[in-house]
Design an enzyme around this catalytic site. Structure first.
Site, PDB file in Angstrom:
ATOM      1  N   GLU B 250       0.801  -1.224   0.000  1.00  0.00           N
ATOM      2  CA  GLU B 250       0.000   0.000   0.000  1.00  0.00           C
ATOM      3  C   GLU B 250       0.828   1.266   0.000  1.00  0.00           C
ATOM      4  OE1 GLU B 250      -2.266   0.861   3.776  1.00  0.00           O
ATOM      5  OE2 GLU B 250      -1.850  -1.254   4.098  1.00  0.00           O
ATOM      6  N   SER B 304      -8.177   5.736   8.454  1.00  0.00           N
ATOM      7  CA  SER B 304      -8.692   5.382   9.784  1.00  0.00           C
ATOM      8  C   SER B 304      -7.608   5.663  10.813  1.00  0.00           C
ATOM      9  CB  SER B 304      -9.037   3.905   9.838  1.00  0.00           C
ATOM     10  OG  SER B 304      -9.824   3.555   8.745  1.00  0.00           O
ATOM     11  N   SER B 307      -0.466   7.180   8.626  1.00  0.00           N
ATOM     12  CA  SER B 307       0.898   6.738   8.317  1.00  0.00           C
ATOM     13  C   SER B 307       1.701   7.951   7.898  1.00  0.00           C
ATOM     14  CB  SER B 307       0.938   5.784   7.140  1.00  0.00           C
ATOM     15  OG  SER B 307      -0.061   4.842   7.241  1.00  0.00           O
TER      16      SER B 307
END
Lengths: 821, 482
Positions: B250, B304, B307
Site C-alpha cells: 500500500e 482510519s 501513516s
C-alpha cells in the site's frame, strides 16, 4: 472523626481535637492487615510543627501537597572519656555513656485530598508556634484558587512559584538525594518495579509531565531547562473524555474501569484490517490501527470498561510516541514521567512503558519516580528555602516517617485502597555531610552495594523478613534496657516494636515500598525506627562492658602473638580477626549465645570457627602477598565493639603498622547494633596507645588515622562516604580532661584535622581495603570491585545464609582480591 | 543525526523493480504497511461483541458462505439485502446493471479479441484500495472506443462501464466523487476518464457478491488491490467471486499514485495546493502549489489511522511512524459522543460547534499567554479538559463535542507530523487521506499549526484527490505490469 493515613503507623491515642469531615472513611483496622486506612491523630501526620518554617504548598487538581522544614530533637548517645591518670582503673567503667539532645533538620511532605485542605490548614495554624514564617510558597494549578483561603487561615502571604520550575527543582533534588528514587515498570516480570541505581550524572533528561495536558521539558543542568513541547492530549483528556463516554466522574474510577476493559472491542486492530493474513505476513495483528475505529456506528453499545481501556491506550500511546519523537530530536535516552495521570497507577505506567518501548524500539527508557507526587511541593519548598541552602546538604529518606510506595497489585488497587481520604507522608533527614564516592571503587556508576536484591529474590525476602521479625522482641527488650533510668522506656520500646513490625508487614506485601529491598534497607529502617522513639544506642551498655573486658585482655593477646613465628602469627592474626567478628549482637545465633553464656569469650569464639579450607578461602594468596613488599596504606572498615575491634582489629592493625603500612581505621559515625562507633574507637585507641608503644607512636606520627564513615548503618555503601573528621592525636592531654567526645567538641588527646576520606585515601596512596563483618562484607560489598587490593572477611553467623552460600553456620569468608591489571 | 535516526534510515530500501512486484516479499512491505498501527500489549484478546459495521459485514458474509458453499455458484440474494451495491440506487443504475442482464451476457465471455490488447491489460481497468473503513475504487473509462471495439466489447464489460459511469451513487453507500473525475487522461495509449468511487469497507462482501453476479471473473482481467483488505478479503474474492486478486504494497501504491496524479494535474488545474496566510482568518486562501520537485517530502496519509512517510525519491522512501489517532478515531468518538452515524454528519456538526467550550485553553489556566514557555493563550492546554467538570459537561452541545474531537485529532496529527518533519529535516509536509474529505477545518488547522509552531519553516500541502492515491497506484501497477 478520622483521618486516614496509609502508613503502617499504629494510632497513638485517640481523642485529639481534630474535626474533619469524614468522607468515605473507614474505622481503624486491626493490625496485621495491610492496605487499610488507619485512624491516626493528625499530629502523627503534621509532625514537628512546633519549629516548622518555610512552608510550601502544591495544590493540584485533586491533591494537595504540603511541605515544611522543621528541626527534630534527637537523643544521641555520647561517650565520655575519664581522665584515668593516676587513678585505679580496675573497677571503673572505661567511659561514661550519656544521652544528649541533638537538633537535626528534617523535611516534611504530606499529601492529602484537596477536600481536607481547610481542616488541615486549621490544624496547622493551631499548632504552629515559634515560627517566624511570613510567607508560604505555592505552586500548582490550585494555588490560585486557594490563595485567599490559605492567607486567611494561616495568616501567611502566598507567594506563587512557577509550576514547571518547581517540578524540575523537585525532580533534581530527588534524583540527587534519594537512592532508588527511579524505577522502570515491568508488567510481566516478577518484580514490577526495577529500581535504578543513581547515576552520578543525572543530566540531561527529559521530563514528561502529564497533568491535564502534557509538558515535555528538557533538563540540562540544575538551573537550565527548556520547555521543548507538549500535547493537549493528557490526563484531562482521559478524565474529560472518559467522563463523557462512561458517565463515570472520578479519575480513579475511570482507571478502575480501564483496568477491566477490552480495548479490542473498540479499537480497530491491524488484524481487523488485514484479516487472518497477519500471521502469514508476519504482522503483529494486535497493534491498533485506529483507536475507536470500531465505534464508527450509532447502533451499537460499547461497554464502559472497553471504552475506558481504549481511551487509556490511545492517550498513553500518543504521549509515548510524542515523548519518543522529542527524545530523538534532542538525542536523549532517559524520560521521566510525572503528573497526576501517572500517579503510580500501574495500568498507566504499563501502557506508557509499552508505548515508549514500541516507538523507540527499546532505545529510550520510560522511568518513573517513587515520590513523583511531591516534585512540585519539593521544588516550591526549595524556592522558599534558598537562604537555608538545602541543596548544599545531602538528604536521606527517613523510612520511619515515610509512607512508601503504595501497593499496585490489581486486586488491591485502586479501589480497595481508596486514595481519597488517605494521607501520604514523606520525610527526609538532613545528613550533615555531603555524599561522595570512595575513589577506590572500580566503577562507581555500576557499583551496587547490596549483594542480594530482596525485591527480586522472594525466598530470601521471606527468610529475612521472618528473621527480622523474630529478632524484634529481643531488640525492643535491649532498647528498653539501655535506658534503665527512663520511666517511659518500656512504652517507647513497645511503640518501636509495633512500628517496625508494621513496616515489616508492609514490606511483605509491598517489597518495593522504599526502593529495592535489601538486608541493608531492613537494618537501616530498624535504626530509623529506633531513633524515632529515642533509642539512639540500645547497645551502648553492652558495648561499654565488652570494650572494658576486651581491653583487659589486649596485652596478653599481643604477648601471645609476639611469641609466635612470622607465619604462625599471620594466621593467628587473621583467626583473631575472624573470631572477633563472631561477637555480633545483630546475629540471632550469636546474641542467643551471648545472652545465656556471659563467659563466652575470645577463645570460645575461635573454637567455633570453621577449620580451613574456609568457605571462601584465599588465605594462601594473602600470605604470599604478605611475604612481598608492605602496602603503603590500608583502609579498614571495622565492625563490632569489644573483642572484635580490640582483640581482632587492633592487633592486625599493629602488625600492618609494624610492616610499615599506614592504616586508616574507619568506624561508623552513629551507633548501629553493637558496631563500634567513631567516638568509641577514639577512646579505645587512646587506651590501647597507653599500653602499646607501636599504636602510640603510629597515632602520634599520624601513621594510624581514625576516621568516621558518616554512616549509622551496619552495612556499608561505598558510594556514600561522608566527609570525615580526622582527629590528630596529641602527645600531651590538654587541660580539659573531661570533655565530651563529639565531632565538634572532641576529646582531650585529639585535635581536629578536617579532611575528606576521599582526599585522605588519595593522599596516603591507599592500596589495600579491608572490609570486615557480615553487614559490610557479605550483605553489602561482597561483589564490589575495587581499584586496589581488597580483603573481605566475615564469619557467617546465620545458618540460612551459610546454607545459601553452600556452608554451615560459623563458616568463614576470607576473600582476598587483587584487581586485574 | 541521532542514533535513532541512523538506525531508522537504514530501513529505507529502493522499491523492487517492475514485474517482480507481483511476488514482492511481503514481509518488509507489509510491515511498513501497518503504517497506522500503534502498540498494545494485550495479546490474543478475542474480538468480542457484535453489532458494529464490521461485525455486520462479517455476519452478512457468513450465511452466504454457508448457503452457497465455497465451490458452488453463489446464490442471488439481492432481495434480502437492501443495502446492496447494485440494489435500488438510482433508477438508471439498477436498470443498467441488473444481475439478469449480467448473467444473460455470460455466454459471450471469453470471446474477446486480441486487437484490444496491444501490450495493454484487458479492460476493465480498476485500482482498488481496501482500507479499514473505506474502499476506494478508481475506474478508467476509455473514451476512445472505436465502433469496432464497441461491437466487440463483451456484454458484461459494457454493463460495468455503463453502470459505473452513468451513476453517481451505488446502492445506499457507494458514491462516485464526480467532482474529482479526471477527464481526457491518456493511460497506456488509451484516452479516457478516471472515475473515483468509494464505499464503506463493511459493504465489501456485497461488492464481491456483485462482482460474482456480473461474472467479473469471465473478463479475465487482473484485479489489482492494495490496503489491508486486499489480504483480508482475498479468500472471499476467490471463493465468492472466483477472482484472484493481485495484492500490492500500500505504501508503494500510495506514493506512485500521488506522484502520478500530481504530474497529470487536475483537469488543467494544480492537484497540489496550500493555504496562504494560514494564521490569518481574513486573508487565508487556498492557492495552487507546484510540486514539480517534490523531494524530499513528508507524506502524511490520514485514513482510519495515520501513516507518515519520508519520501526522498520515487524509489526511496521510508515509513517513519504512524498513529492510531486518525480519521477512524474522530468518527468513532463522534459516534459515541453525539450519536451520529455518518462522517458527513459528524463533519457537519463539527462545523457548527465551538471546541473552546470543551477544551481547556492555556488562557483558561493562566489567564492569558503562558509567556515562560511561549504558549499563546488560545492554544489548547488540555483537550476535553473542561469536561472534567460536571457543570461544563452539562452545558456543551453535540456540535461542540464534534468540533473538539476534530480539533483534538487534527492538532495531534499536526504535532506528530511536525516532529517527524524536524527529525527528518524535511520542510514540506503533504497531507492526504479521506479524513480530509469535506474537512477544510482540519486542513486549515494543519496549515496553521505547522506554520505557527515551526515559525514559518514548515509548509502544509494538500492534494485534491485526498484519499484515492492508493487506488490510483494500484491501477498504475496493473498497467505497468502489462
Amino acid at each position: 472523626m478520622h483521618i486516614h493515613l496509609h502508613t503502617d503507623e499504629a494510632g497513638r491515642g485517640a481523642g485529639l481535637a481534630f474535626k474533619m469531615a469524614e468522607r468515605g472513611g473507614r474505622g481503624s483496622g486491626g493490625h496485621g492487615s495491610l492496605d487499610k486506612s488507619i485512624t491516626l491523630p493528625p499530629d502523627e501526620i503534621f509532625r514537628n510543627l512546633e519549629n516548622a518554617k518555610r512552608f510550601a504548598i502544591d495544590i493540584g487538581g485533586s491533591l494537595t501537597k504540603l511541605a515544611y522544614y522543621s528541626t527534630v530533637q534527637h537523643k544521641v548517645a555520647r561517650v565520655r572519656s575519664f581522665d584515668h591518670s593516676g587513678k585505679d582503673i580496675e573497677n571503673e567503667p572505661l567511659y561514661e555513656i550519656s544521652v544528649q539532645e541533638e537538633i537535626t533538620a528534617r523535611l516534611h511532605f504530606i499529601k492529602f485530598e484537596n477536600n481536607y485542605i481547610e481542616t488541615c490548614l486549621d490544624f496547622i495554624k493551631d499548632h504552629l508556634v515559634n515560627t517566624e514564617t511570613q510567607v508560604i510558597k505555592a505552586t500548582g494549578g490550585g494555588a490560585y484558587k486557594f490563595k485567599d483561603l490559605i492567607e486567611k487561615k494561616l495568616g501567611l502571604k502566598v507567594d506563587k512559584e512557577d509550576v514547571m520550575t518547581c517540578l524540575i527543582k523537585g525532580c533534581n533534588f530527588l534524583l540527587r538525594n534519594i537512592p532508588h528514587e527511579v524505577f522502570a515498570y515491568q508488567k510481566d516480570s516478577d518484580t514490577e518495579f526495577r529500581f535504578q541505581t543513581n547515576h552520578p550524572n543525572i543530566f540531561p533528561y527529559l521530563l514528561v509531565n502529564i497533568g491535564s495536558g502534557v509538558s515535555i521539558v528538557k533538563v540540562e543542568s540544575e538551573d537550565k531547562f527548556e520547555w521543548i513541547g507538549g500535547s493537549s492530549i493528557g490526563g484531562g483528556t482521559f478524565w474529560g473524555l472518559g467522563a463523557l463516554l462512561t458517565k463515570t466522574k472520578k479519575f480513579d474510577e475511570l482507571l478502575q474501569l480501564a483496568s477491566k476493559g477490552q480495548h479490542t472491542n473498540v479499537d480497530m486492530l491491524v488484524k481487523d484490517v488485514y484479516g487472518g493474513a497477519c500471521q502469514t505476513l508476519g504482522l503483529s495483528g494486535n497493534l491498533i490501527a485506529s483507536s475507536f475505529g470500531k465505534s464508527t456506528t450509532a447502533d451499537k453499545e460499547f461497554s464502559k470498561e472497553d471504552m475506558a481501556k481504549s481511551l487509556l491506550h490511545m492517550i498513553s500511546n500518543d504521549i509515548g510516541q510524542l515523548a519518543c519523537l522529542y527524545a530523538k530530536l534532542h538525542n536523549l535516552d532517559k524520560i521521566y514521567f510525572g503528573g497526576f495521570f501517572i500517579r503510580g497507577h500501574p495500568v498507566t505506567m504499563r501502557t506508557i512503558t509499552f508505548s515508549i518501548n514500541f516507538f523507540s524500539k527499546g532505545e529510550v527508557q520510560a522511568l518513573f519516580l517513587r515520590h513523583e507526587g511531591y516534585l512540585g511541593a519539593i521544588g516550591a519548598f526549595l524556592k522558599g528555602a534558598e537562604q537555608d541552602n538545602p541543596n548544599q546538604y545531602s538528604w536521606g529518606e527517613n523510612y520511619a516517617g515515610s509512607s512508601g510506595l503504595m501497593s499496585t497489585s490489581p486486586d488491591v488497587y485502586p479501589m480497595q485502597r481508596t486514595r481519597s481520604g488517605t494521607f501520604d507522608m514523606f520525610e527526609m533527614d538532613r545528613l550533615e555531610r555531603p555524599l561522595v564516592n570512595l575513589p577506590l571503587l572500580k566503577d562507581p556508576s555500576t557499583y551496587i552495594p547490596d549483594t542480594v536484591d530482596l525485591t527480586d529474590d522472594a525466598m530470601a525476602r521471606k527468610y529475612w523478613l521472618t528473621c527480622f521479625e523474630e529478632a524484634l522482641d529481643g531488640v525492643a527488650k535491649r532498647a528498653a534496657a539501655s535506658q534503665p533510668d527512663s520511666v517511659d522506656a518500656p512504652e517507647r520500646a513497645e511503640k518501636f516494636r509495633q512500628k517496625y513490625w508494621n513496616k515489616l508487614q508492609t514490606l511483605r506485601q509491598q517489597p518495593f515500598a522504599y526502593g529495592t529491598l535489601t538486608v541493608r534497607s531492613l537494618l537501616d529502617t530498624r535504626e530509623h525506627c529506633l531513633n524515632e522513639f529515642n533509642f539512639p544506642d540500645p547497645y551502648s551498655k553492652v558495648k561499654q562492658k565488652e570494650n572494658g573486658i576486651a581491653l583487659k585482655c589486649f596485652q596478653s593477646v599481643i604477648e601471645s602473638l609476639d611469641s609466635l613465628g612470622w607465619e604462625e602469627r599471620q594466621f593467628a592474626l587473621v583467626k583473631g580477626l575472624l573470631a572477633g567478628n563472631v561477637f555480633d549482637w545483630g546475629a540471632k545465633a550469636v546474641s542467643d549465645v551471648l545472652e545465656c553464656e556471659p563467659q563466652f569469650g575470645f577463645e570460645e569464639a575461635k573454637s567455633k570457627l570453621q577449620e580451613r579450607p574456609w568457605l571462601e578461602d584465599s588465605y594462601s594468596q594473602w600470605l604470599e602477598r604478605l611475604k612481598g613488599p608492605p602496602h603503603k596504606c590500608a583502609l579498614i572498615f571495622a565492625d563490632n565493639s569489644g573483642i572484635d575491634i580490640i582483640l581482632g582489629v587492633f592487633p592486625f592493625v599493629r602488625e600492618l603498622l609494624s610492616r610499615g603500612t599506614e592504616v586508616i581505621l574507619a568506624c561508623n559515625s552513629g551507633p548501629a547494633l553493637n558496631d563500634v562507633t567513631y567516638s568509641e574507637s577514639l577512646i579505645v585507641a587512646e587506651r590501647i596507645a597507653a599500653m602499646d608503644p607501636v599504636i602510640q607512636s603510629a597515632l602520634k606520627e599520624e601513621k594510624l588515622l581514625l576516621v568516621q564513615t558518616g554512616s549509622s548503618s551496619p552495612c556499608l555503601d561505598l558510594r556514600y562516604n561522608d566527609f570525615v573528621c580526622v582527629l590528630k592525636y596529641l602527645s600531651h592531654p590538654s587541660q580539659k580532661c573531661l570533655s565530651w567526645m563529639t565531632i565538634s567538641n572532641h576529646t582531650s588527646r585529639f585535635s581536629r584535622l578536617d579532611k575528606g576520606l576521599a582526599v585522605l585515601v588519595r593522599e596516603r596512596k591507599t592500596d589495600l581495603v579491608i572490609i570486615e563483618g557480615m553487614g559490610r562484607a557479605i550483605h553489602t560489598n561482597y561483589y564490589a570491585a575495587l581499584k586496589c587490593e581488597s580483603l573481605k572477611l566475615a564469619v557467617i553467623k546465620n545458618s540460612w545464609l551459610a546454607d545459601r552460600l553452600g556452608g554451615k553456620i560459623f563458616s568463614v569468608i576470607f576473600k582476598y582480591e587483587v584487581p586485574c591489571k | 543525526m541521532t542514533p535513532i535516526g541512523r538506525r531508522l534510515r537504514s530501513f529505507s530500501r529502493p522499491l523492487p523493480e517492475g514485474r517482480g512486484r507481483r511476488s514482492a516479499p511481503l514481509g518488509a512491505g507489509a510491515l511498513r504497511a501497518v503504517a497506522a498501527a500503534v502498540a498494545v500489549e494485550e495479546r490474543g484478546a478475542a474480538q468480542r461483541g457484535a453489532g458494529g459495521p464490521w461485525d455486520r459485514a462479517v455476519r452478512r458474509m457468513e450465511p452466504r458462505r454457508n448457503g452457497g458453499g465455497a465451490d458452488e455458484k453463489p446464490r442471488r440474494r439481492e432481495a434480502e439485502n437492501p443495502r446492496r451495491w447494485n440494489g435500488s440506487g438510482t433508477g438508471a443504475g439498477s436498470a443498467a446493471a441488473g444481475p439478469e442482464q449480467c448473467e444473460g451476457g455470460g455466454a459471450a465471455c471469453g470471446l474477446r479479441r486480441d486487437s484490444v490488447r496491444k501490450n495493454r491489460p484487458l479492460f476493465p481497468w480498476f485500482g482498488l484500495d481496501i482500507g479499514g473503513t473505506l474502499v476506494k475504487l478508481v475506474y478508467f473509462e476509455p473514451k476512445d472506443i472505436t465502433a469496432e471495439e464497441e461491437d466487440e466489447e463483451v456484454e458484461n464489460l459494457k454493463n460495468i462501464r455503463k453502470y459505473l459511469t452513468s451513476n453517481v451513487a451505488y446502492g445506499s453507500t457507494g458514491i462516485r466523487d464526480v467532482h474529482l473525475e479526471l477527464k481526457d487522461l491518456t493511460l497506456c495509449g488509451r484516452k479516457g476518464n478516471l472515475h473515483f468511487i468509494r464505499f464503506p469497507t463493511h459493504d465489501m462482501p456485497a461488492f464481491i457478491q456483485m462482482g460474482s453476479e456480473k461474472h467479473f471473473s469471465s473478463l479475465h482481467t487482473t484485479l489489482c488491490a492494495t490496503g489491508g483488505g486486499a489480504y483480508k478479503f482475498e479468500q472471499d474474492f476467490l471463493t465468492m467471486g472466483d477472482l484472484q486478486l493481485r495484492k500490492l504494497d500500500e505504501l508503494d501504491c500510495l506514493i506512485k499514485g500521488v506522484l502520478y496524479i500530481d504530474s497529470v494535474g487536475f483537469n488543467g488545474h494544480s492537484e497540489c495546493y496550500y493555504f496562504e496566510h494560514p494564521t490569518d482568518t481574513e486573508r487565508c486562501q487556498k492557492l495552487p502549489f507546484n510540486l514539480e520537485n517534490p523531494y524530499p517530502l513528508l507524506l502524511v496519509n490520514i485514513g482510519s489511522g495515520v501513516s507518515i512517510l519520508a519520501v526522498y525519491s520515487k524509489e526511496n522512501y521510508r515509513w517513519v511512524t504512524g498513529t492510531s489517532l486518525g480519521g477512524g478515531t474522530f468518527f468513532g468518538l463522534c459516534c459515541l459522543l453525539t450519536g451520529c452515524s455518518t462522517f458527513e454528519e459528524a463533519m457537519e456538526m463539527a462545523s457548527h460547534g465551538d471546541s473552546t467550550k470543551v477544551d481547556k485553553l492555556v488562557r483558561d489556566i493562566y489567564g492569558g499567554d503562558y509567556e515562560r514557555f511561549g504558549l499563546p493563550g488560545w492554544a489548547v492546554a488540555s483537550s476535553f479538559g473542561n469536561m472534567m467538570s460536571k457543570e461544563k459537561r452539562e452545558s456543551v452541545s453535540k456540535e461542540d463535542l464534534a468540533k473538539a474531537t476534530l480539533i483534538t485529532i487534527t492538532n495531534n496529527i499536526g504535532s506528530i507530523a511536525r516532529m517527524c518533519a524536524l527529525n527528518e529535516n524535511i520542510n514540506r509536509v503533504v497531507f492526504v487521506g479521506n479524513f480530509l474529505r469535506i474537512n477544510t477545518i482540519s486542513m486549515r488547522l494543519l496549515a496553521y499549526a505547522l506554520d505557527y509552531w515551526s515559525k514559518g519553516q514548515l509548509k502544509a500541502l494538500f492534494l485534491e484527490h485526498e484519499g484515492y492515491f492508493g487506488a490510483v497506484g494500484a491501477l498504475l501497477e496493473l498497467l505497468d505490469s502489462a
